[in-house]
Design a protein around this motif. Structure first.
Motif, short mmCIF file in Angstrom:
data_model
loop_
_atom_site.label_atom_id
_atom_site.label_comp_id
_atom_site.label_asym_id
_atom_site.label_seq_id
_atom_site.Cartn_x
_atom_site.Cartn_y
_atom_site.Cartn_z
N ALA A 25 0.84 -1.20 0.00
CA ALA A 25 0.00 0.00 0.00
C ALA A 25 0.87 1.25 0.00
O ALA A 25 0.58 2.24 -0.71
N ARG A 26 1.96 1.23 0.76
CA ARG A 26 2.82 2.40 0.86
C ARG A 26 3.65 2.59 -0.42
O ARG A 26 3.89 3.72 -0.85
N ILE A 27 4.09 1.48 -1.04
CA ILE A 27 4.81 1.60 -2.31
C ILE A 27 3.90 2.21 -3.37
O ILE A 27 4.29 3.14 -4.09
N ALA A 28 2.68 1.69 -3.48
CA ALA A 28 1.74 2.19 -4.49
C ALA A 28 1.44 3.67 -4.27
O ALA A 28 1.39 4.46 -5.23
N ALA A 29 1.25 4.07 -3.02
CA ALA A 29 0.93 5.46 -2.72
C ALA A 29 2.11 6.38 -3.03
O ALA A 29 1.94 7.46 -3.62
N ALA A 30 3.32 5.95 -2.66
CA ALA A 30 4.50 6.77 -2.91
C ALA A 30 4.76 6.90 -4.40
O ALA A 30 5.08 7.99 -4.90
N LYS A 31 4.61 5.79 -5.13
CA LYS A 31 4.84 5.83 -6.58
C LYS A 31 3.82 6.76 -7.25
O LYS A 31 4.17 7.54 -8.15
N ASP A 45 8.65 -11.24 -7.86
CA ASP A 45 7.42 -10.77 -8.48
C ASP A 45 6.89 -9.52 -7.81
O ASP A 45 6.35 -8.62 -8.47
N GLU A 46 7.01 -9.44 -6.48
CA GLU A 46 6.43 -8.30 -5.77
C GLU A 46 7.21 -7.01 -6.01
O GLU A 46 6.73 -5.93 -5.69
N ILE A 47 8.41 -7.11 -6.61
CA ILE A 47 9.16 -5.93 -7.04
C ILE A 47 8.86 -5.63 -8.51
O ILE A 47 8.60 -4.49 -8.89
N VAL A 48 8.87 -6.67 -9.34
CA VAL A 48 8.57 -6.51 -10.76
C VAL A 48 7.21 -5.84 -10.97
O VAL A 48 7.01 -5.08 -11.92
N ALA A 49 6.28 -6.10 -10.05
CA ALA A 49 4.94 -5.54 -10.18
C ALA A 49 4.93 -4.02 -10.26
O ALA A 49 4.01 -3.43 -10.85
N TYR A 94 12.64 -2.33 1.21
CA TYR A 94 13.62 -1.38 0.70
C TYR A 94 13.01 -0.46 -0.35
O TYR A 94 13.34 0.73 -0.42
N LEU A 95 12.15 -1.01 -1.20
CA LEU A 95 11.52 -0.17 -2.22
C LEU A 95 10.60 0.86 -1.57
O LEU A 95 10.58 2.03 -1.96
N ALA A 96 9.83 0.42 -0.56
CA ALA A 96 8.96 1.36 0.15
C ALA A 96 9.78 2.46 0.81
O ALA A 96 9.43 3.66 0.74
#
Length: 454
Positions: free
Chosen positions: A71-77, A94-98, A393-395
């Motif tokens: 949720a936080r990755i999607a919001a930040a992106k 997969d959860e990074i490629v997404a 890390y991505l978040a």
């Protein structure tokens, strides 16, 4: 949902498998998230500069559940929009490629980074040498971020700058040239028809310093996609090639081009003259560095034989980082993009055994339910360093960017970048060609994905 902190407390599993979830390395006194293939994996000792020191993932992100992280990755992106471009290698989870705007192999992603010149930041979900390459090719105003700075490459570590410089000095004595001479970009124009005694070729899986070494000495960078084109370029300009760090890609590519094995001596950096005599080196066409990929080295001819026995009519496709006997026994060999295209082109109902990293194999199997797709290696190990790019890390990096802070930035020294760019631009101009025996498919397009978790 399981949190990262809970995963860190999981019991150690001695074998490798797709669900491996045990920590493999420590730094900054606390264990950090990085399940992968080898408990012996270590954080890279050398980084691009002082700002590239691995930093501890904040505890808050370690404690988040997967749902919270996504949720936080999607919001930040979403909040960053076109200010950021996310690149994801095929071997990523997969959860990074997404979340990647572009997905591809190292050749494709090097080009993809150039397609977003207006992006303020490039977030490279790959390993250290890939992010270095992006920084070298990016505009000066762009920031390049590697979500986890400890994501290195064991193959890249097998050829360090000091060892290559020492080998170059020894070769200079054999071939009688000045090892300190810089071969400028215009050397070949000023010496039409002239050839260098030896041309250095480094695989993309190498440090920026070694790419710069090639740029200074009339050399070039290659990827698994364009290795044949690069060797053709090098043979047109030199009597022979010093190929590092992956011996298998060099051997398989040169062999497919008709270079005899006797003309491909191995260079062991721990031995005088690499373990060779001067005569063997003078007769050499390709000098192979003693390096390899720990994942692709696992594939064997016995695994291919077992696949053929269990699945009559199976098609076997492998990566050219595999040993020569494995490539010879397979039906096709080529880059990660060629493997993807090979699977896409196969007829429905086909059975395909693949010799490459497990995340990619599993993704291809999910994308092609009309085909039976499996990994050749029954004890599957992911690329442990790629696996270090976890959603935590991505978040962290994306939310930091949204807040106006840059963490885990990659910066290459300007002088190193100048020479490395010469070798990389030569690489980008070398259009890929498949190895002999592989399907004649285009390997220059870059896949694009969008959106949230899948």
């Amino acid at each position: 949902m399981t949190s990262i902190a809970q995963l860190l407390d999981a019991p150690v599993t001695p074998a490798c498998d797709p669900g491996l979830a045990t920590p493999t390395w420590d730094f900054d006194a606390l264990p950090t998230y990085g399940p992968g293939a080898s408990v012996a994996d270590v954080v890279p000792a050398a980084t691009t500069n002082a700002r590239s020191r691995p930093g501890q993932l904040p505890i808050a992100y370690q404690r988040m559940t997967n749902d919270e992280l996504h949720a936080r990755i999607a919001a930040a992106k979403a909040s960053l929009g076109d200010r950021v471009v996310i690149l994801g290698h095929y071997y990523q989870r997969d959860e990074i490629v997404a979340y990647a705007d572009f997905v591809g192999d190292s050749f494709q992603l090097a080009g993809a980074a150039l397609t977003r010149p207006d992006a303020e930041a490039i977030v490279f979900c790959g390993v250290h040498f890939m992010a270095e390459t992006a920084d070298i090719l990016a505009r000066e105003e762009q920031t390049v971020i590697l979500p986890n700075l400890a994501a290195g490459c064991s193959m890249a570590d097998m050829a360090d700058e000091d060892s290559v410089e020492a080998a170059w000095a020894e070769l200079a004595q054999v071939y009688r040239f000045d090892p300190d001479e810089t071969v400028g970009p215009d050397w070949f124009e000023r010496h039409p028809g002239g050839k260098l005694p030896v041309v250095p070729v480094t695989y993309m899986n190498s440090s920026a310093a070694l790419k710069a070494f090639c740029g200074r000495h009339g050399g070039i960078v290659c990827t698994s996609s364009n290795a044949r084109t690069v060797l053709e370029w090098a043979f047109a300009r030199g009597e022979r090639v010093l190929f590092f760090p992956d011996q298998h890609l060099g051997r398989n590519t040169a062999k497919a081009m008709g270079v005899p094995l006797a003309a491909m001596p191995m260079w062991n950096p721990r031995k005088p003259l690499g373990g060779n005599d001067a005569e063997a080196l003078r007769d050499a066409r390709v000098i192979l560095w003693h390096g390899f990929c720990s994942v692709h080295k696992r594939f064997t001819t016995a695994q291919i034989a077992a696949a053929r026995e269990a699945h009559p009519g199976v098609q076997v496709v492998v990566h050219p980082e595999c040993p020569m006997a494995v490539v010879d026994a397979a039906d096709a060999a080529g880059s990660t993009e060629l493997i993807r295209q090979f699977v896409a082109d196969a007829e429905p109902g086909s059975t395909i055994a693949i010799g490459t990293e497990i995340n990619m194999v599993n993704r291809l199997a999910a994308q092609h339910p009309d085909k039976t797709i499996f990994c050749l290696d029954p004890v599957v190990c992911p690329c442990s360093t790629m696996y270090r790019i976890h959603p935590g890390y991505l978040a962290w990096t994306l939310e930091s960017l949204a807040a106006g802070e840059v963490v885990n930035e990659i910066q290459v020294d300007p002088d190193v970048a100048r020479h490395a760019r010469t070798a990389l631009e030569r690489m980008l101009a070398a259009a890929p060609k498949p190895l002999t025996g592989t399907p004649s498919t285009s390997t220059t397009s870059t896949s694009s994905t969008t959106g949230g978790p899948r």
